[in-house]
Scaffold this active site. Sequence first.
Site, short mmCIF file in Angstrom:
data_model
loop_
_atom_site.label_atom_id
_atom_site.label_comp_id
_atom_site.label_asym_id
_atom_site.label_seq_id
_atom_site.Cartn_x
_atom_site.Cartn_y
_atom_site.Cartn_z
N PHE A 182 0.82 -1.23 0.00
CA PHE A 182 0.00 0.00 0.00
C PHE A 182 0.85 1.28 0.00
O PHE A 182 0.47 2.29 0.58
CB PHE A 182 -0.99 0.00 1.19
CG PHE A 182 -1.83 -1.25 1.22
CD1 PHE A 182 -2.71 -1.53 0.19
CD2 PHE A 182 -1.71 -2.16 2.26
CE1 PHE A 182 -3.47 -2.70 0.20
CE2 PHE A 182 -2.45 -3.33 2.27
CZ PHE A 182 -3.34 -3.60 1.24
N ARG A 183 2.01 1.17 -0.63
CA ARG A 183 2.91 2.34 -0.76
C ARG A 183 3.40 2.87 0.59
O ARG A 183 3.87 3.99 0.68
CB ARG A 183 2.22 3.49 -1.53
CG ARG A 183 1.67 3.08 -2.86
CD ARG A 183 2.70 3.22 -3.97
NE ARG A 183 2.35 2.40 -5.12
CZ ARG A 183 3.21 1.72 -5.86
NH1 ARG A 183 4.48 1.77 -5.57
NH2 ARG A 183 2.83 1.01 -6.88
N LEU A 184 3.30 2.03 1.63
CA LEU A 184 3.79 2.45 2.96
C LEU A 184 5.21 1.93 3.11
O LEU A 184 5.52 1.12 3.99
CB LEU A 184 2.86 1.94 4.05
CG LEU A 184 1.42 2.48 3.93
CD1 LEU A 184 0.52 1.86 4.98
CD2 LEU A 184 1.41 4.00 4.05
#
Length: 206
Positions: A182-184
Amino acid sequence: MSENALTSGDFTEENEPYALFGTWLEEAAKTEPNDPNAVALATVDEAGLPNVRMVLLKGFDARGFVFYTNFESQKGVEILGALKAAMCFHWKSLRRQVRIRGEVEIVTDAEADEYYASRPRGSRIGAWASKQSRPLEGRFALEKAVAEYTARYAIGEIPRPPHWSGFRIKPVSIEFWHDRPFRLHDRMEFRRTADGAGWTKVRMYP
Ligand SMILES: Cc1cc2nc3c(=O)[nH]c(=O)nc-3n(C[C@H](O)[C@H](O)[C@H](O)COP(=O)(O)O)c2cc1C
């Protein structure tokens, strides 16, 4: 460093960046289809306009990151002018990035001679024949130059051209980036301490 730390991008065990860089480069050598040591090299010209191209990393240690090139090329002229550069590795197969920024020094003649001597004969001739980054009227002119230098150095050692050597980026910062869901993503920047003796670690928002 544990395997879990590596895969999770949890950089808590790292106190300096070079061992981690070495581990990542080794892993990239196993997974990348070509040139795990390929790295984008950013420079800036006299007018302040950035420039970027790929080079091959040919060595690294606690002093910095070394690559070789023609000092009369565009990158050569730009680096000799600014004495600063940046690099960015991206290993697609591992979903990892490493960014390096720093001042640049020229490697010693002994270092450059040793690496030059390790290159295939054709590459050593090529270093003489290519006026890198300057206009070439046609492929034939290059082939003619290769033939001329091949004849000139038919016997004995091929000396290293005076305009061909290595640059070492002495990092002020090295940032490791590792893909997370999640692009974290995980990001950890190592910054040189003011006295130049050590590193501070700064974790950053992705
Ligand atoms: C994967 C890859 C690796 C390269 N490695 C080098 C290198 O180590 N040294 C070099 O001078 N050029 C290398 N090149 C060529 C440069 O990207 C560039 O075309 C050339 O050096 C001229 O750049 P300049 O005009 O900015 O000086 C490489 C290109 C690629 C695609």
